[in-house]
Scaffold this motif. Structure first.
Motif, PDB file in Angstrom:
ATOM      1  N   GLY A 153       0.933  -1.237   0.201  1.00 33.57           N
ATOM      2  CA  GLY A 153       0.005   0.252  -0.131  1.00 33.57           C
ATOM      3  C   GLY A 153       0.878   1.301   0.072  1.00 33.57           C
ATOM      4  O   GLY A 153       0.440   2.390  -0.436  1.00 33.57           O
ATOM      5  N   MET A 154       1.993   0.949   0.995  1.00 38.75           N
ATOM      6  CA  MET A 154       2.614   2.455   1.056  1.00 38.75           C
ATOM      7  C   MET A 154       3.550   2.362  -0.537  1.00 38.75           C
ATOM      8  O   MET A 154       3.636   3.809  -0.828  1.00 38.75           O
ATOM      9  N   ARG A 155       3.902   1.457  -1.452  1.00 36.07           N
ATOM     10  CA  ARG A 155       4.415   1.440  -2.745  1.00 36.07           C
ATOM     11  C   ARG A 155       3.307   2.144  -3.652  1.00 36.07           C
ATOM     12  O   ARG A 155       3.551   2.971  -4.640  1.00 36.07           O
ATOM     13  N   GLU A 156       1.956   1.585  -4.038  1.00 37.76           N
ATOM     14  CA  GLU A 156       0.929   2.075  -4.790  1.00 37.76           C
ATOM     15  C   GLU A 156       0.501   3.777  -4.494  1.00 37.76           C
ATOM     16  O   GLU A 156       0.456   4.334  -5.112  1.00 37.76           O
ATOM     17  N   ARG A 157       0.503   3.981  -2.763  1.00 40.34           N
ATOM     18  CA  ARG A 157       0.052   5.300  -2.634  1.00 40.34           C
ATOM     19  C   ARG A 157       1.271   6.635  -3.536  1.00 40.34           C
ATOM     20  O   ARG A 157       0.891   7.505  -3.992  1.00 40.34           O
ATOM     21  N   VAL A 158       2.741   6.176  -3.276  1.00 43.17           N
ATOM     22  CA  VAL A 158       3.144   7.098  -3.298  1.00 43.17           C
ATOM     23  C   VAL A 158       4.189   7.272  -5.030  1.00 43.17           C
ATOM     24  O   VAL A 158       4.171   8.290  -5.608  1.00 43.17           O
ATOM     25  N   ALA A 159       3.315   5.829  -5.766  1.00 47.77           N
ATOM     26  CA  ALA A 159       3.967   5.778  -6.490  1.00 47.77           C
ATOM     27  C   ALA A 159       2.504   6.524  -7.919  1.00 47.77           C
ATOM     28  O   ALA A 159       3.079   6.792  -8.583  1.00 47.77           O
ATOM     29  N   ALA A 160       1.812   6.545  -6.985  1.00 46.37           N
ATOM     30  CA  ALA A 160       0.873   7.588  -7.823  1.00 46.37           C
ATOM     31  C   ALA A 160       1.109   9.123  -7.867  1.00 46.37           C
ATOM     32  O   ALA A 160       0.449   9.883  -8.402  1.00 46.37           O
ATOM     33  N   LEU A 161       1.837   8.841  -6.987  1.00 45.47           N
ATOM     34  CA  LEU A 161       1.812  10.534  -6.713  1.00 45.47           C
ATOM     35  C   LEU A 161       3.725  10.911  -7.453  1.00 45.47           C
ATOM     36  O   LEU A 161       4.315  11.899  -7.965  1.00 45.47           O
ATOM     37  N   GLY A 162       3.811   9.545  -8.009  1.00 50.69           N
ATOM     38  CA  GLY A 162       5.090   9.854  -8.655  1.00 50.69           C
ATOM     39  C   GLY A 162       6.807   9.797  -7.666  1.00 50.69           C
ATOM     40  O   GLY A 162       8.071   9.950  -8.554  1.00 50.69           O
ATOM     41  N   GLY A 163       6.943   9.058  -7.038  1.00 52.15           N
ATOM     42  CA  GLY A 163       7.724   8.741  -6.008  1.00 52.15           C
ATOM     43  C   GLY A 163       7.572   7.294  -5.640  1.00 52.15           C
ATOM     44  O   GLY A 163       7.523   6.789  -6.743  1.00 52.15           O
ATOM     45  N   ASN A 164       8.583   7.080  -4.952  1.00 57.49           N
ATOM     46  CA  ASN A 164       9.503   5.637  -4.694  1.00 57.49           C
ATOM     47  C   ASN A 164       9.134   5.655  -2.638  1.00 57.49           C
ATOM     48  O   ASN A 164       9.453   6.704  -2.687  1.00 57.49           O
ATOM     49  N   VAL A 165       9.433   4.235  -2.323  1.00 57.07           N
ATOM     50  CA  VAL A 165       9.248   3.558  -1.403  1.00 57.07           C
ATOM     51  C   VAL A 165      10.280   2.607  -0.904  1.00 57.07           C
ATOM     52  O   VAL A 165      10.573   1.853  -2.230  1.00 57.07           O
ATOM     53  N   GLU A 166      12.124   3.110  -0.409  1.00 53.69           N
ATOM     54  CA  GLU A 166      12.587   1.814  -0.177  1.00 53.69           C
ATOM     55  C   GLU A 166      12.163   1.604   1.045  1.00 53.69           C
ATOM     56  O   GLU A 166      12.715   2.265   2.258  1.00 53.69           O
ATOM     57  N   THR A 167      12.351   0.069   1.076  1.00 54.31           N
ATOM     58  CA  THR A 167      12.162  -0.593   2.612  1.00 54.31           C
ATOM     59  C   THR A 167      13.421  -1.788   2.871  1.00 54.31           C
ATOM     60  O   THR A 167      13.810  -2.174   2.175  1.00 54.31           O
ATOM     61  N   GLY A 168      13.529  -2.015   4.405  1.00 54.10           N
ATOM     62  CA  GLY A 168      14.766  -3.133   4.410  1.00 54.10           C
ATOM     63  C   GLY A 168      15.408  -2.709   5.542  1.00 54.10           C
ATOM     64  O   GLY A 168      15.303  -1.206   6.150  1.00 54.10           O
TER      65      GLY A 168
END
Length: 420
Positions: A371-386
């Motif tokens: 959900g994080m990735r989908e939400r941010v991708a819709a705004l043109g950004g990205n999420v990194e986790t690890g």
């Protein structure tokens, strides 16, 4: 290009779709109109054609057979267009007066072309014209009436022009209908995509609200049960936290459900944003997690979508720390750049259970990281986790935004510690 008949099969679907002809009335009504025009019109036309054969019973039957075939023009367009042309050929070969007998052929040709059977329509009309030329200029000696003569060639050019006009009008109608079919399909696809996006948005909102609140409630319920007899006051505090978290969750769920009941209306309360970051840290503290918030860069007013995304990312990350990490401390970093907000949430780890991974949500039952990735991708950004090199876990999101406006302190925001 997909033929129109593929999108709208012959038969009832075409009767509903071709509004210019048959969508508001049964097919037989337009066929009846053609029959009346041909019969009455031929009676008037025959008065000025004394050299032609008189209209007998057979002629009357031929004038009605063509319109009768038109009832099936959308179910069997090829058969009807050839049948109407054959009836017209027999009518002229019998020497009957010229008149509106061509109307059946024109309507059948139109139906065949707009339903995608162009070769059949062209072939039938060309067959009719060739047969008319043969009857008028070669076979008239052996066909009735007995004293018939061949007409001038310029008259035949008029017949040819009439044939071309029928085909041209039918082709234009076919192009227009195909355009209407494409536009309708595009509208349906757009509506379907919009519905899918709205469904995903609601799913993300419900997940973020319920997962966070229920995690806090679960932790506090465990604390309350453990301290109910030994420390009633601490148990009371846990129950108060449960009440507050459940009330907030119910309010946000009600807001999401209201948008489902009344689509298109503005929400009754604003979407949560970073101005409510203090509430998240308070709820995390109630669950035994100490959260330090740092801000770097010049704070800017965010658009609603970016503000909501940042809030939900922090909410989901803190929820995961409460549920999956043994660490009781977390750090939230908000770094404002030019047109971009960077959100980082770190905990020292390790995982609460051996072998547990915060990234398991991507392949397991959880949907938080997805959900994080989908939400941010819709705004043109990205999420990194690890995992971090020094242990623990990190969630790092980069959220672009436009038209930043510098603000001193967002109203209602919990006091943050500025980075050195």
């Amino acid at each position: 290009m997909t033929e129109v008949r593929d999108a709208f099969p012959a038969g009832r679907a075409w009767q509903r779709w071709l509004g210019a002809l048959d969508s508001r009335r049964p097919v037989w009504m337009s066929s009846l109109v053609v029959a009346v025009i041909q019969s009455v019109g031929t009676n008037f036309a025959a008065q000025d054609q004394s050299g032609r054969a008189s209209l007998d019973v057979f002629a009357r039957v031929l004038l009605l057979v063509g319109p009768a075939l038109l009832i099936l023009r959308y179910r069997y367009p090829r058969v009807v267009v050839f049948g109407a042309s054959a009836v017209a050929i027999v009518y002229f070969a019998a020497g009957y007066p010229y008149g509106p007998v061509f109307i059946s052929v024109a309507v059948a040709c139109f139906a065949a072309i707009v339903t995608g059977h162009r070769w059949a329509a062209w072939s039938a009309v060309v067959m009719l014209w060739v047969a008319h030329v043969l009857v008028a200029f070669w076979f008239f000696h052996w066909l009735p009436p007995a004293d018939d003569t061949s007409p001038p060639w310029f008259q035949e050019l008029g017949v040819a022009a009439w044939v071309v006009a029928i085909i041209a009008a039918s082709e234009l109608a076919r192009v227009r209908i195909e355009q209407m079919v494409r536009e309708r399909a595009e509208r349906e696809d757009a509506a379907r995509r919009q519905a899918d996006e709205e469904r995903l948005r609601i799913a993300r909102e419900l997940h973020d609200v319920l997962a966070h609140s229920i995690s806090v409630i679960n932790v506090q319920a465990g604390v309350g049960l453990a301290l109910l007899d030994q420390d009633p006051e601490q148990a009371r505090t846990a129950l108060t936290t449960i009440k507050t978290a459940s009330k907030e969750a119910l309010g946000e769920v009600r807001q999401v459900l209201d948008t489902l009941r009344t689509p298109g209306e503005a929400p009754r309360s604003p979407a949560p944003g970073l101005d409510r970051l203090g509430e998240l840290t308070d709820q995390a503290s109630g669950a035994g997690l100490t959260v330090e918030v740092r801000v770097e860069g010049e704070r800017a007013a965010l658009p609603a979508g970016a503000d909501l995304a940042a809030f939900r990312i922090v909410q989901e990350a803190l929820t995961n720390i409460v549920r999956h990490s043994s660490s009781r401390t977390a750090e939230v970093l908000l770094r404002y750049g030019v047109g971009e907000l960077e959100v980082a949430i770190d905990d020292a780890g390790p995982a609460a259970h051996s072998g547990e991974s915060r990234g398991a949500g991507e392949s397991g039952g959880g949907r938080g990281l997805v959900g994080m990735r989908e939400r941010v991708a819709a705004l043109g950004g990205n999420v990194e986790t690890g995992p971090r090199p020094d242990g623990g876990f990190r969630v790092l999101a980069r959220i672009p935004f436009t038209s930043p406006a510098t603000v001193s302190e967002a109203p209602g925001r919990a006091p943050d510690k500025e980075a050195p």
